[in-house]
Design an enzyme around this catalytic site. Sequence first.
Site, PDB file in Angstrom:
ATOM      1  CB  ILE A 132     167.628 142.185 -26.481  1.00  0.00           C
ATOM      2  CG1 ILE A 132     166.707 141.316 -25.088  1.00  0.00           C
ATOM      3  CG2 ILE A 132     168.695 143.120 -25.273  1.00  0.00           C
ATOM      4  CD1 ILE A 132     167.747 140.808 -24.186  1.00  0.00           C
ATOM      5  CB  THR A 133     162.162 143.039 -27.746  1.00  0.00           C
ATOM      6  OG1 THR A 133     162.042 141.707 -27.644  1.00  0.00           O
ATOM      7  CG2 THR A 133     162.949 143.349 -29.079  1.00  0.00           C
ATOM      8  N   GLY A 134     162.157 143.382 -24.774  1.00  0.00           N
ATOM      9  CA  GLY A 134     162.034 143.082 -23.394  1.00  0.00           C
ATOM     10  C   GLY A 134     162.654 143.640 -22.437  1.00  0.00           C
ATOM     11  CB  ALA A 135     166.108 144.366 -22.697  1.00  0.00           C
ATOM     12  CB  SER A 159     160.829 144.414 -16.858  1.00  0.00           C
ATOM     13  OG  SER A 159     160.033 143.605 -15.882  1.00  0.00           O
ATOM     14  N   GLY A 160     162.300 141.764 -16.102  1.00  0.00           N
ATOM     15  CA  GLY A 160     162.348 140.708 -15.511  1.00  0.00           C
ATOM     16  C   GLY A 160     163.307 140.261 -16.283  1.00  0.00           C
ATOM     17  CE1 TYR A 206     152.546 135.061 -22.630  1.00  0.00           C
ATOM     18  CE2 TYR A 206     152.747 132.489 -21.368  1.00  0.00           C
ATOM     19  CZ  TYR A 206     153.343 133.863 -21.631  1.00  0.00           C
ATOM     20  OH  TYR A 206     154.370 133.746 -20.900  1.00  0.00           O
TER      21      TYR A 206
HETATM   22  N1  LIG Z   1     158.421 134.592 -16.753  1.00  0.00           N
HETATM   23  C1  LIG Z   1     158.204 133.981 -16.657  1.00  0.00           C
HETATM   24  O1  LIG Z   1     157.389 132.928 -15.973  1.00  0.00           O
HETATM   25  C2  LIG Z   1     157.770 132.969 -18.220  1.00  0.00           C
HETATM   26  C3  LIG Z   1     157.601 132.263 -18.732  1.00  0.00           C
HETATM   27  C4  LIG Z   1     157.460 131.804 -19.833  1.00  0.00           C
HETATM   28  C5  LIG Z   1     157.664 133.207 -20.522  1.00  0.00           C
HETATM   29  N2  LIG Z   1     158.015 133.619 -20.612  1.00  0.00           N
HETATM   30  C6  LIG Z   1     157.914 134.789 -20.978  1.00  0.00           C
HETATM   31  O2  LIG Z   1     159.405 136.377 -20.817  1.00  0.00           O
HETATM   32  C7  LIG Z   1     159.579 137.112 -21.666  1.00  0.00           C
HETATM   33  C8  LIG Z   1     159.777 138.094 -21.083  1.00  0.00           C
HETATM   34  O3  LIG Z   1     158.790 138.081 -19.926  1.00  0.00           O
HETATM   35  P1  LIG Z   1     158.783 137.866 -18.606  1.00  0.00           P
HETATM   36  O4  LIG Z   1     158.446 137.447 -16.988  1.00  0.00           O
HETATM   37  O5  LIG Z   1     160.566 138.982 -18.131  1.00  0.00           O
HETATM   38  O6  LIG Z   1     158.263 139.500 -17.665  1.00  0.00           O
HETATM   39  P2  LIG Z   1     158.171 141.458 -17.731  1.00  0.00           P
HETATM   40  O7  LIG Z   1     159.104 141.345 -16.385  1.00  0.00           O
HETATM   41  O8  LIG Z   1     156.372 141.695 -17.836  1.00  0.00           O
HETATM   42  O9  LIG Z   1     159.219 141.373 -18.792  1.00  0.00           O
HETATM   43  C9  LIG Z   1     158.196 141.587 -20.280  1.00  0.00           C
HETATM   44  C10 LIG Z   1     159.056 142.792 -20.889  1.00  0.00           C
HETATM   45  O10 LIG Z   1     158.438 142.698 -22.499  1.00  0.00           O
HETATM   46  C11 LIG Z   1     157.756 144.123 -22.712  1.00  0.00           C
HETATM   47  N3  LIG Z   1     156.984 145.029 -23.005  1.00  0.00           N
HETATM   48  C12 LIG Z   1     155.698 143.842 -23.045  1.00  0.00           C
HETATM   49  N4  LIG Z   1     155.081 143.966 -23.601  1.00  0.00           N
HETATM   50  C13 LIG Z   1     155.438 145.729 -24.680  1.00  0.00           C
HETATM   51  C14 LIG Z   1     155.042 146.566 -25.872  1.00  0.00           C
HETATM   52  N5  LIG Z   1     153.758 146.300 -26.612  1.00  0.00           N
HETATM   53  N6  LIG Z   1     156.064 147.170 -26.287  1.00  0.00           N
HETATM   54  C15 LIG Z   1     157.612 147.337 -26.063  1.00  0.00           C
HETATM   55  N7  LIG Z   1     157.644 146.320 -24.461  1.00  0.00           N
HETATM   56  C16 LIG Z   1     156.869 145.524 -24.351  1.00  0.00           C
HETATM   57  C17 LIG Z   1     158.256 144.881 -21.560  1.00  0.00           C
HETATM   58  O11 LIG Z   1     158.608 146.525 -21.657  1.00  0.00           O
HETATM   59  P3  LIG Z   1     157.639 147.349 -20.675  1.00  0.00           P
HETATM   60  O12 LIG Z   1     158.700 147.348 -19.083  1.00  0.00           O
HETATM   61  O13 LIG Z   1     157.292 148.587 -20.850  1.00  0.00           O
HETATM   62  O14 LIG Z   1     156.457 146.588 -20.211  1.00  0.00           O
HETATM   63  C18 LIG Z   1     159.625 144.187 -20.465  1.00  0.00           C
HETATM   64  O15 LIG Z   1     160.643 144.834 -20.918  1.00  0.00           O
HETATM   65  C19 LIG Z   1     157.674 137.349 -22.488  1.00  0.00           C
HETATM   66  O16 LIG Z   1     157.967 136.513 -23.590  1.00  0.00           O
HETATM   67  C20 LIG Z   1     157.709 136.265 -21.264  1.00  0.00           C
HETATM   68  O17 LIG Z   1     155.835 135.977 -22.822  1.00  0.00           O
HETATM   69  C21 LIG Z   1     157.915 134.910 -19.328  1.00  0.00           C
END
Ligand SMILES: NC(=O)c1ccc[n+]([C@@H]2O[C@H](COP(=O)([O-])OP(=O)(O)OC[C@H]3O[C@@H](n4cnc5c(N)ncnc54)[C@H](OP(=O)(O)O)[C@@H]3O)[C@@H](O)[C@H]2O)c1
Length: 297
Positions: free
Chosen positions: A14-17, A19-20, A170
């Site tokens: 998994i990527t992005g694990a 946060s969030g 985006y």
């Molecule tokens: N939140 C919403 O309302 C929403 C709605 C629709 C879709 N999404 C999608 O959901 C997904 C997760 O986002 P989230 O809302 O959970 O946001 P988030 O809390 O900002 O989490 C984003 C995650 O991606 C990682 N990340 C970002 N850039 C990176 C990079 N260059 N290299 C490695 N890791 C990277 C972050 O790592 P760090 O901890 O190092 O920052 C973090 O673990 C995204 O694809 C976003 O587009 C979100």
Amino acid sequence: MLKTVVMQGKVVVITGATSGIGEVAAQKLAAMGARIVMIARNSERAASTLSRLRQIAPGVEHRVHYADLSRLGEMRRVARQIALAEPRIDVLINNAGAAFDRRQVNEEGIELTFATNHLSYFVLTEGLRESLLAAGAARIVNTSSEAHRRAKLDFDDLQFTKRYRLFAAYGRSKLCNILFTRELARRLEKNAVTANCLHPGFVATRIGDNNRGPVSYLFRFAKIFALSPEKGAETIVYLASSNDVANSNGQYFYKCRPLAPSKEAQDDVAARRLWEETERLAKIFPSFEEGPPRRSN
Ligand SMILES: NC(=O)c1ccc[n+]([C@@H]2O[C@H](COP(=O)([O-])OP(=O)(O)OC[C@H]3O[C@@H](n4cnc5c(N)ncnc54)[C@H](OP(=O)(O)O)[C@@H]3O)[C@@H](O)[C@H]2O)c1
């Protein structure tokens, strides 16, 4: 009631694990018995996620591999590293994402939204292809967004060299996630591996917090009304683990149900062209080859 496949002993990359939504999804899947292999760029946040996973499932060898997924060289390196370490991957969750208010490029000259949100999904999936095929009925889950609705592709300027705007860039990257999933699913048709994507809902996470000034205030204000990350992770966990979707392929989900994406996101000619353009950009591996007929689960 959801029918859940046994996740005991399954390997989930998994990527992005850190946060969030991704962090909660990793925890839920670990609680179901999966071994989590995460890709992270921030060692403090990765250590904290890892320690939580080890509390949830003691004795399981959860792992972290470090990479900045906005950089092509790092995407390729980490994919190679994981492919070597994990000969069998049951679930790949491409979830890392970001939104940037100004146009920025990485050292390869690739715009950061496009690189992080789309190119990294492509490079990791292609790089882990053999390990996914080795698992048989592996699943690929791509986090997209309803933000794709108003987006359009422009093959003459995919990376917004002209008139860059945060929401347009985006939205386009999230449209790319759906088109990538469709084309991937088509290429996987003769294998047992499936690919689906999802909208998690509007969720109160750290998304957008990397920006400053008015954009950051806008994100922070809007998030007052957003869902919890627990709620936002539900469809990821569902696509990764439920028997209900064992044979779903190439679909877009919201609230654990299939949903028709925009007309642009259903354009198979554009999906194929995007694959070719992305492959050229990534200058990498051949695409998924045709394999034996799909197994039913
Ligand atoms: N939140 C919403 O309302 C929403 C709605 C629709 C879709 N999404 C999608 O959901 C997904 C997760 O986002 P989230 O809302 O959970 O946001 P988030 O809390 O900002 O989490 C984003 C995650 O991606 C990682 N990340 C970002 N850039 C990176 C990079 N260059 N290299 C490695 N890791 C990277 C972050 O790592 P760090 O901890 O190092 O920052 C973090 O673990 C995204 O694809 C976003 O587009 C979100």
